[in-house]
Design a protein around this motif. Structure first.
Motif, mmCIF file in Angstrom:
data_model
loop_
_atom_site.group_PDB
_atom_site.id
_atom_site.type_symbol
_atom_site.label_atom_id
_atom_site.label_comp_id
_atom_site.label_asym_id
_atom_site.label_seq_id
_atom_site.Cartn_x
_atom_site.Cartn_y
_atom_site.Cartn_z
ATOM 1 N N ALA A 241 0.836 -1.210 0.000
ATOM 2 C CA ALA A 241 0.000 0.000 0.000
ATOM 3 C C ALA A 241 0.866 1.253 0.000
ATOM 4 O O ALA A 241 0.590 2.216 -0.727
ATOM 5 C CB ALA A 241 -0.928 -0.006 1.208
ATOM 6 N N ALA A 242 1.934 1.264 0.800
ATOM 7 C CA ALA A 242 2.827 2.425 0.826
ATOM 8 C C ALA A 242 3.533 2.599 -0.518
ATOM 9 O O ALA A 242 3.671 3.716 -1.015
ATOM 10 C CB ALA A 242 3.850 2.269 1.951
ATOM 11 N N LEU A 243 3.981 1.491 -1.105
ATOM 12 C CA LEU A 243 4.653 1.559 -2.398
ATOM 13 C C LEU A 243 3.736 2.109 -3.482
ATOM 14 O O LEU A 243 4.144 2.920 -4.313
ATOM 15 C CB LEU A 243 5.141 0.165 -2.809
ATOM 16 C CG LEU A 243 6.330 -0.410 -2.039
ATOM 17 C CD1 LEU A 243 6.513 -1.881 -2.370
ATOM 18 C CD2 LEU A 243 7.594 0.365 -2.345
ATOM 19 N N ARG A 244 2.491 1.671 -3.486
ATOM 20 C CA ARG A 244 1.568 2.049 -4.552
ATOM 21 C C ARG A 244 0.988 3.444 -4.360
ATOM 22 O O ARG A 244 0.708 4.150 -5.330
ATOM 23 C CB ARG A 244 0.422 1.032 -4.641
ATOM 24 C CG ARG A 244 0.849 -0.313 -5.109
ATOM 25 C CD ARG A 244 1.248 -0.310 -6.572
ATOM 26 N NE ARG A 244 0.071 -0.285 -7.437
ATOM 27 C CZ ARG A 244 -0.083 0.508 -8.478
ATOM 28 N NH1 ARG A 244 0.857 1.370 -8.793
ATOM 29 N NH2 ARG A 244 -1.172 0.456 -9.221
ATOM 30 N N LEU A 245 0.784 3.839 -3.096
ATOM 31 C CA LEU A 245 0.111 5.111 -2.838
ATOM 32 C C LEU A 245 1.080 6.225 -2.470
ATOM 33 O O LEU A 245 0.687 7.390 -2.404
ATOM 34 C CB LEU A 245 -0.932 4.927 -1.739
ATOM 35 C CG LEU A 245 -2.021 3.891 -2.067
ATOM 36 C CD1 LEU A 245 -2.934 3.673 -0.877
ATOM 37 C CD2 LEU A 245 -2.827 4.313 -3.286
ATOM 38 N N GLY A 246 2.328 5.886 -2.189
ATOM 39 C CA GLY A 246 3.349 6.903 -2.005
ATOM 40 C C GLY A 246 3.398 7.560 -0.653
ATOM 41 O O GLY A 246 4.152 8.518 -0.465
ATOM 42 N N ASN A 247 2.641 7.063 0.310
ATOM 43 C CA ASN A 247 2.774 7.551 1.690
ATOM 44 C C ASN A 247 2.189 6.522 2.641
ATOM 45 O O ASN A 247 1.668 5.481 2.210
ATOM 46 C CB ASN A 247 2.144 8.930 1.874
ATOM 47 C CG ASN A 247 0.647 8.941 1.611
ATOM 48 O OD1 ASN A 247 -0.101 8.150 2.173
ATOM 49 N ND2 ASN A 247 0.204 9.850 0.739
ATOM 50 N N LEU A 248 2.264 6.812 3.934
ATOM 51 C CA LEU A 248 1.875 5.834 4.952
ATOM 52 C C LEU A 248 0.419 5.936 5.383
ATOM 53 O O LEU A 248 -0.024 5.137 6.211
ATOM 54 C CB LEU A 248 2.760 6.003 6.200
ATOM 55 C CG LEU A 248 4.269 5.917 6.005
ATOM 56 C CD1 LEU A 248 4.965 6.004 7.354
ATOM 57 C CD2 LEU A 248 4.660 4.643 5.285
ATOM 58 N N ALA A 249 -0.329 6.888 4.827
ATOM 59 C CA ALA A 249 -1.654 7.190 5.364
ATOM 60 C C ALA A 249 -2.588 5.987 5.329
ATOM 61 O O ALA A 249 -3.245 5.655 6.330
ATOM 62 C CB ALA A 249 -2.269 8.363 4.601
ATOM 63 N N PHE A 250 -2.691 5.329 4.182
ATOM 64 C CA PHE A 250 -3.587 4.171 4.074
ATOM 65 C C PHE A 250 -3.158 3.074 5.051
ATOM 66 O O PHE A 250 -3.996 2.486 5.740
ATOM 67 C CB PHE A 250 -3.586 3.637 2.643
ATOM 68 C CG PHE A 250 -4.534 2.483 2.421
ATOM 69 C CD1 PHE A 250 -5.807 2.702 1.903
ATOM 70 C CD2 PHE A 250 -4.168 1.177 2.726
ATOM 71 C CE1 PHE A 250 -6.682 1.652 1.697
ATOM 72 C CE2 PHE A 250 -5.032 0.114 2.533
ATOM 73 C CZ PHE A 250 -6.294 0.352 2.006
ATOM 74 N N ALA A 251 -1.851 2.778 5.098
ATOM 75 C CA ALA A 251 -1.361 1.708 5.966
ATOM 76 C C ALA A 251 -1.624 2.018 7.440
ATOM 77 O O ALA A 251 -1.981 1.127 8.216
ATOM 78 C CB ALA A 251 0.124 1.485 5.722
ATOM 79 N N ILE A 252 -1.459 3.274 7.842
ATOM 80 C CA ILE A 252 -1.739 3.634 9.239
ATOM 81 C C ILE A 252 -3.207 3.427 9.551
ATOM 82 O O ILE A 252 -3.574 2.882 10.601
ATOM 83 C CB ILE A 252 -1.321 5.094 9.515
ATOM 84 C CG1 ILE A 252 0.199 5.245 9.442
ATOM 85 C CG2 ILE A 252 -1.817 5.547 10.888
ATOM 86 C CD1 ILE A 252 0.690 6.680 9.550
ATOM 87 N N GLY A 253 -4.094 3.863 8.635
ATOM 88 C CA GLY A 253 -5.518 3.683 8.852
ATOM 89 C C GLY A 253 -5.898 2.220 8.952
ATOM 90 O O GLY A 253 -6.666 1.819 9.842
ATOM 91 N N ALA A 254 -5.375 1.380 8.044
ATOM 92 C CA ALA A 254 -5.685 -0.044 8.065
ATOM 93 C C ALA A 254 -5.129 -0.712 9.317
ATOM 94 O O ALA A 254 -5.795 -1.556 9.945
ATOM 95 C CB ALA A 254 -5.132 -0.707 6.814
ATOM 96 N N HIS A 255 -3.917 -0.343 9.702
ATOM 97 C CA HIS A 255 -3.285 -0.896 10.900
ATOM 98 C C HIS A 255 -4.084 -0.532 12.148
ATOM 99 O O HIS A 255 -4.344 -1.382 13.010
ATOM 100 C CB HIS A 255 -1.859 -0.347 11.004
ATOM 101 C CG HIS A 255 -0.971 -1.105 11.928
ATOM 102 N ND1 HIS A 255 0.400 -1.128 11.791
ATOM 103 C CD2 HIS A 255 -1.235 -1.853 13.022
ATOM 104 C CE1 HIS A 255 0.923 -1.855 12.754
ATOM 105 N NE2 HIS A 255 -0.051 -2.295 13.529
ATOM 106 N N LEU A 256 -4.497 0.730 12.229
ATOM 107 C CA LEU A 256 -5.321 1.163 13.361
ATOM 108 C C LEU A 256 -6.627 0.385 13.405
ATOM 109 O O LEU A 256 -7.048 -0.082 14.479
ATOM 110 C CB LEU A 256 -5.610 2.659 13.259
ATOM 111 C CG LEU A 256 -6.656 3.209 14.243
ATOM 112 C CD1 LEU A 256 -6.190 3.042 15.686
ATOM 113 C CD2 LEU A 256 -6.963 4.674 13.948
ATOM 114 N N ALA A 257 -7.295 0.234 12.260
ATOM 115 C CA ALA A 257 -8.568 -0.472 12.226
ATOM 116 C C ALA A 257 -8.414 -1.915 12.690
ATOM 117 O O ALA A 257 -9.246 -2.435 13.447
ATOM 118 C CB ALA A 257 -9.154 -0.431 10.816
ATOM 119 N N ASN A 258 -7.353 -2.569 12.259
ATOM 120 C CA ASN A 258 -7.104 -3.957 12.651
ATOM 121 C C ASN A 258 -6.980 -4.075 14.168
ATOM 122 O O ASN A 258 -7.619 -4.931 14.802
ATOM 123 C CB ASN A 258 -5.829 -4.446 11.968
ATOM 124 C CG ASN A 258 -5.496 -5.882 12.312
ATOM 125 O OD1 ASN A 258 -6.088 -6.817 11.803
ATOM 126 N ND2 ASN A 258 -4.519 -6.060 13.187
#
Length: 309
Positions: A241-258
């Motif tokens: 997700a970070a590689l494709r979207l170019g920042n950590l925002a999506f990964a942080i949101g998904a990690h928090l949700a998990n």
């Protein structure tokens, strides 16, 4: 959707990931020497952070400001307030260590924080909310199957009728903040610093993703093989997700949700994080379903960002 499932799409996605800022943008002369310098400086700064945390654990009150004995691998909270303190302490410890690692990387590679955290800064809040929503909704949809596989766990803290409603609401708000800090810290360390460092050493996406996932799982010190594989798979998907979207925002949101889904609806984090719980093998099937959905969501977002930006 059909195009997202085609081999051509994933071949192109892999090329775009290699051409992105975490890989192509990380290339630099003498990368192995810089890695050695990073390790030496990071160890120094991490030891400094550990000493500072240890000091907080011994001064300020009879018990200290931080109770680091919570992380001995056997601690479980006895009340919702104890759990709030545990999560807050976890957030402080992880963020302190991640910050030390980030500072070391910034010094060695002579880059600002944006190079590690948000090489493509646009749309950060939207990506964060999308990552959170996708991961939480998938977990919610799979929840009945989880309960069927492991019955008798009882209601999670948010639904526990034995606890007063106001206590549960305070707990929910507090652990959300604490877990957000903890998730951001882990993403800074692994999908930020580690991802860019491995991108400076190799252009092989398989190697980059495997290193990220395996080290992310290993740092949790859980000997259960199913838990290890599940965390490694999550780490690889969040790295993608970070590689494709170019920042950590999506990964942080998904990690928090998990983590928040577990903390609110399944079990306190202090209980769920105890290593060696012998998670059933079938849990990997549920993990695979959720991560496939996350991957498809990332690709939809990557397409949309390519059109907009």
């Amino acid at each position: 959707m059909a195009n997202l499932l085609s081999p051509n799409h994933w071949s192109q996605a892999a090329r775009e990931a290699r051409d992105g800022p975490y890989v192509e943008g990380a290339r630099s002369p003498r990368p192995w020497l810089k890695l050695l310098l990073l390790v030496l400086l990071a160890v120094t700064l991490l030891l400094g952070a550990a000493v500072a945390l240890g000091t907080l654990a011994t001064v300020g009150s009879e018990a200290g400001w931080l109770n680091l004995e919570m992380f001995n691998g056997t601690y479980t909270a006895q009340s919702l307030m104890d759990e709030v303190i545990f999560v807050a302490t976890l957030g402080v410890v992880l963020f302190s260590l991640a910050s030390a690692l980030l500072v070391a990387a910034m010094i060695v590679y002579r880059r600002g924080p944006g190079a590690f955290l948000w090489p493509w800064p646009r749309g950060g809040f939207g990506l964060f909310m999308t990552g959170f929503a996708v991961m939480f909704l998938v977990a919610l949809a799979l929840w009945p199957v989880m309960e069927w596989m492991e019955p008798g766990g009882g209601p999670g803290p948010l639904l526990d009728p034995a606890q007063a409603l106001d206590a549960r609401l305070i707990y929910a708000a507090s652990v959300t903040v604490g877990l957000l800090i903890a998730a951001a810290a882990e993403e800074i360390a692994f999908r930020g610093v580690l991802l860019r460092v491995t991108g400076s050493l190799t252009r092989s996406l398989i190697v980059i993703l495997l290193v990220n996932g395996v080290l992310f799982s290993a740092i949790h010190l859980d000997p259960d093989p199913v838990a290890f594989a599940a965390r490694a798979a999550s780490g690889m998907v969040w790295a993608w997700a970070a590689l494709r979207l170019g920042n950590l925002a999506f990964a942080i949101g998904a990690h928090l949700a998990n983590n928040l889904f577990i903390a609110l609806l399944q079990a306190p984090i202090s209980e769920a994080a105890i290593p060696g719980q012998n998670i059933p093998l079938e849990a990997l099937g549920l993990q695979a379903v959720s991560l496939i959905v996350v991957l498809l969501a990332v690709e939809v977002l990557a397409r949309r960002r390519a059109r907009l930006f």
